[in-house]
Design an enzyme around this catalytic site. Structure first.
Site, PDB file in Angstrom:
ATOM      1  N   GLY A 147       0.808  -1.208   0.000  1.00  0.00           N
ATOM      2  CA  GLY A 147       0.000   0.000   0.000  1.00  0.00           C
ATOM      3  C   GLY A 147       0.846   1.265   0.000  1.00  0.00           C
ATOM      4  O   GLY A 147       0.535   2.245  -0.689  1.00  0.00           O
ATOM      5  N   THR A 148       1.919   1.250   0.767  1.00  0.00           N
ATOM      6  CA  THR A 148       2.762   2.449   0.878  1.00  0.00           C
ATOM      7  C   THR A 148       3.322   2.837  -0.487  1.00  0.00           C
ATOM      8  O   THR A 148       3.248   4.005  -0.899  1.00  0.00           O
ATOM      9  CB  THR A 148       3.919   2.183   1.873  1.00  0.00           C
ATOM     10  OG1 THR A 148       3.345   1.838   3.136  1.00  0.00           O
ATOM     11  CG2 THR A 148       4.811   3.395   2.026  1.00  0.00           C
TER      12      THR A 148
ATOM     13  N   GLN B 230      -7.622  -0.072   3.661  1.00  0.00           N
ATOM     14  CA  GLN B 230      -8.419  -0.700   4.722  1.00  0.00           C
ATOM     15  C   GLN B 230      -9.771  -1.221   4.246  1.00  0.00           C
ATOM     16  O   GLN B 230     -10.425  -1.981   4.963  1.00  0.00           O
ATOM     17  CB  GLN B 230      -8.624   0.269   5.896  1.00  0.00           C
ATOM     18  CG  GLN B 230      -7.376   0.524   6.712  1.00  0.00           C
ATOM     19  CD  GLN B 230      -6.896  -0.697   7.520  1.00  0.00           C
ATOM     20  OE1 GLN B 230      -7.652  -1.622   7.808  1.00  0.00           O
ATOM     21  NE2 GLN B 230      -5.621  -0.698   7.878  1.00  0.00           N
TER      22      GLN B 230
ATOM     23  N   SER C  51      -3.570  -3.657  -0.509  1.00  0.00           N
ATOM     24  CA  SER C  51      -2.434  -4.316   0.122  1.00  0.00           C
ATOM     25  C   SER C  51      -2.900  -5.680   0.623  1.00  0.00           C
ATOM     26  O   SER C  51      -3.801  -5.760   1.463  1.00  0.00           O
ATOM     27  CB  SER C  51      -1.925  -3.443   1.275  1.00  0.00           C
ATOM     28  OG  SER C  51      -0.880  -4.099   1.940  1.00  0.00           O
ATOM     29  N   ALA C  52      -2.285  -6.742   0.090  1.00  0.00           N
ATOM     30  CA  ALA C  52      -2.810  -8.099   0.319  1.00  0.00           C
ATOM     31  C   ALA C  52      -2.872  -8.507   1.786  1.00  0.00           C
ATOM     32  O   ALA C  52      -3.777  -9.230   2.197  1.00  0.00           O
ATOM     33  CB  ALA C  52      -1.971  -9.104  -0.464  1.00  0.00           C
ATOM     34  N   HIS C  53      -1.915  -8.020   2.590  1.00  0.00           N
ATOM     35  CA  HIS C  53      -1.879  -8.519   3.971  1.00  0.00           C
ATOM     36  C   HIS C  53      -3.012  -7.967   4.837  1.00  0.00           C
ATOM     37  O   HIS C  53      -3.180  -8.373   5.984  1.00  0.00           O
ATOM     38  CB  HIS C  53      -0.507  -8.279   4.613  1.00  0.00           C
ATOM     39  CG  HIS C  53      -0.185  -6.869   4.979  1.00  0.00           C
ATOM     40  ND1 HIS C  53      -0.134  -6.445   6.287  1.00  0.00           N
ATOM     41  CD2 HIS C  53       0.129  -5.787   4.231  1.00  0.00           C
ATOM     42  CE1 HIS C  53       0.220  -5.163   6.321  1.00  0.00           C
ATOM     43  NE2 HIS C  53       0.378  -4.744   5.092  1.00  0.00           N
TER      44      HIS C  53
ATOM     45  N   THR D  28      12.012  -7.338 -10.711  1.00  0.00           N
ATOM     46  CA  THR D  28      11.411  -8.674 -10.887  1.00  0.00           C
ATOM     47  C   THR D  28      10.200  -8.807  -9.971  1.00  0.00           C
ATOM     48  O   THR D  28      10.257  -8.453  -8.797  1.00  0.00           O
ATOM     49  CB  THR D  28      12.460  -9.767 -10.573  1.00  0.00           C
ATOM     50  OG1 THR D  28      13.566  -9.564 -11.446  1.00  0.00           O
ATOM     51  CG2 THR D  28      11.883 -11.161 -10.779  1.00  0.00           C
TER      52      THR D  28
ATOM     53  N   CYS E 256       1.534   0.756  11.944  1.00  0.00           N
ATOM     54  CA  CYS E 256       2.545   0.945  10.911  1.00  0.00           C
ATOM     55  C   CYS E 256       3.748   1.714  11.430  1.00  0.00           C
ATOM     56  O   CYS E 256       4.781   1.732  10.809  1.00  0.00           O
ATOM     57  CB  CYS E 256       1.943   1.651   9.699  1.00  0.00           C
ATOM     58  SG  CYS E 256       0.570   0.722   9.035  1.00  0.00           S
TER      59      CYS E 256
HETATM   60  N1  PLP Z   1      -2.695   2.915   4.018  1.00  0.00           N
HETATM   61  C1  PLP Z   1      -3.414   2.500   5.054  1.00  0.00           C
HETATM   62  C2  PLP Z   1      -4.730   3.130   5.340  1.00  0.00           C
HETATM   63  C3  PLP Z   1      -2.935   1.480   5.898  1.00  0.00           C
HETATM   64  O1  PLP Z   1      -3.660   1.086   6.939  1.00  0.00           O
HETATM   65  C4  PLP Z   1      -1.672   0.903   5.615  1.00  0.00           C
HETATM   66  C5  PLP Z   1      -1.091  -0.107   6.513  1.00  0.00           C
HETATM   67  O2  PLP Z   1      -1.363  -0.121   7.687  1.00  0.00           O
HETATM   68  C6  PLP Z   1      -0.970   1.361   4.483  1.00  0.00           C
HETATM   69  C7  PLP Z   1      -1.503   2.368   3.717  1.00  0.00           C
HETATM   70  C8  PLP Z   1       0.352   0.784   4.110  1.00  0.00           C
HETATM   71  O3  PLP Z   1       0.223  -0.471   3.506  1.00  0.00           O
HETATM   72  P1  PLP Z   1       1.475  -1.453   3.410  1.00  0.00           P
HETATM   73  O4  PLP Z   1       1.660  -2.043   4.759  1.00  0.00           O
HETATM   74  O5  PLP Z   1       1.065  -2.505   2.411  1.00  0.00           O
HETATM   75  O6  PLP Z   1       2.634  -0.660   2.935  1.00  0.00           O
END
Ligand code: PLP
Length: 378
Positions: free
Chosen positions: A70-71, A177, A197-199, A235, A327
């Site tokens: 996600g980041t 989210q 974000s898959a996790h 890759t 995070c």
């Molecule tokens: N954006 C939101 C709203 C999140 O909650 C998070 C992770 O907690 C992220 C972005 C970042 O995602 P990633 O952990 O895949 O980098």
């Protein structure tokens, strides 16, 4: 009993997803850029995964770009949009995830004007302010998260999308989210970029994606090889991509069932907490099931000088929860979101976040243990 209620930080991998990934950790190891049989097999699997994600979101595979999470997808959406369209103005809010907020701060140093939307006392964004800012500044990029990871507040993507479209602004939404928990129908939404974000939906860590509307052209984010149609060199995280697609597929198939189950857990927790604890309040609108993410409940326990021990004491009892955004855990800087809501520093804020694997029995246990811990403070 061990209870995991930190699913907004990360969710456990679904064993079915793991089974799907396994062949790509073992036998199917070819580099997808190689043109021989080993490579072609893996390339084909990536494209099947991309098509699966696109179909679920009702869009085209050519609009899905895999990233490290996600980041990266948020950074790519914002930075590349600004660079490619010569945008001088970014509109966002002070309660965005740091993936957006810190990017905005960097851009400000680089000369981009950044405006932060007004929030009400519950952290809801002021859409009249958005319209006002858009009237004053043409060619803006708007970045607003679909649901807040700490307090669960949600925006209406359709409504914000329409406002942005009316003012010809680019709209990016951090949907980390909500991806896999709500339906995103990209055929209907006026949005140029959303992310996943898959996790956060029982897939593996370190893999995510950016949806980029076909009409919104932009330059690459990471320069290197020709992967991801020249937009993101490197890759591919093959088993991650396979896992992400499978996890999203399961999430969509079972969404209604899980929403019903998780919402009932949240409701049970709200009622149980209100019954046991006087003076308890909820941060943002997280106790309003119609306005907030059903997976997140952010609770404010009455002020006590012992509240800083709350998470520690719950941890000792086998309960994993979070005090804010996981995070940035390990850096004891407090929550930038709760600060914006003027939450008192000495009131213990705990984020409980639920998944399909949680049970009513676990919630009962947590409420019971909480009352013992809080009792110690009296
Ligand atoms: N954006 C939101 C709203 C999140 O909650 C998070 C992770 O907690 C992220 C972005 C970042 O995602 P990633 O952990 O895949 O980098």
């Amino acid at each position: 009993m061990k209870v995991y209620l930190d699913n907004a930080a990360t969710t456990p991998l679904d064993p079915v997803v793991f089974e799907e990934m396994k062949p790509y950790l073992l036998g199917n190891f070819g580099n997808p850029s190689s043109i021989h049989a080993h490579g072609r097999k893996v390339r084909a699997a990536i494209e099947v995964a991309r098509r699966k994600v696109a179909n679920l979101l009702n869009t085209s595979p050519s609009e899905i770009f895999f990233t490290s999470g996600g980041t990266e997808a948020d950074n790519m959406a914002i930075r590349s949009s600004i660079a490619s369209h010569n945008i001088k103005h970014l509109i966002t809010s002070k309660i965005e995830h740091h993936a957006v907020l810190h990017t905005a701060e960097m851009l400000e140093k680089e000369g981009v004007k950044v405006s932060y939307l007004n929030l009400d006392k519950n952290g809801r964004v002021d859409l009249a302010h958005l319209e006002e800012l858009l009237k004053e500044n043409s060619a803006s990029l708007v970045s607003l998260m679909h649901a807040n990871n700490e307090i669960g507040n949600m925006i209406n993507l359709e409504e914000v999308g329409e406002i942005c479209a009316a003012h010809k602004a680019i709209f990016h939404s951090d949907t980390v989210q909500t991806m896999g928990h709500y339906v995103h129908d990209l055929e209907k939404l006026n949005v140029q970029c959303i992310v996943g974000s898959a996790h956060k939906f029982h897939g593996p860590k370190g893999i995510g994606f950016l949806y980029l509307d076909a009409s919104h052209k932009m330059s690459p984010f990471i320069y290197g090889g020709a992967q991801e149609r020249n937009m993101r060199g490197g890759t591919e995280n093959v088993y991650g991509i396979i896992g992400l697609a499978k996890a999203l597929e399961i999430a969509y198939e079972e969404m209604d069932m899980h929403e019903t189950h998780i919402s009932s857990l949240k409701k049970y927790m709200i009622e149980g907490l209100k019954e046991k604890f006087h003076g308890i309040t909820f941060n943002g609108v997280s106790d309003d099931l119609n306005q907030s993410l059903y997976t997140v409940l952010n609770v404010n326990f009455p002020p006590s000088d012992k509240n800083d021990m709350l998470l520690f004491n719950l941890d000792i009892k086998g309960i994993s929860v979070s005090g804010g955004s996981a995070c940035s855990s390990g850096t004891d800087v407090g929550s930038h979101v709760l600060r914006e809501l003027n939450t008192p520093i000495d009131s213990g804020s705990v984020r409980f976040s639920f998944s399909k694997y949680n049970t009513k029995e676990e919630i009962g246990y947590v409420i019971e243990q909480l009352s013992q811990v809080i009792q110690l403070y009296k």
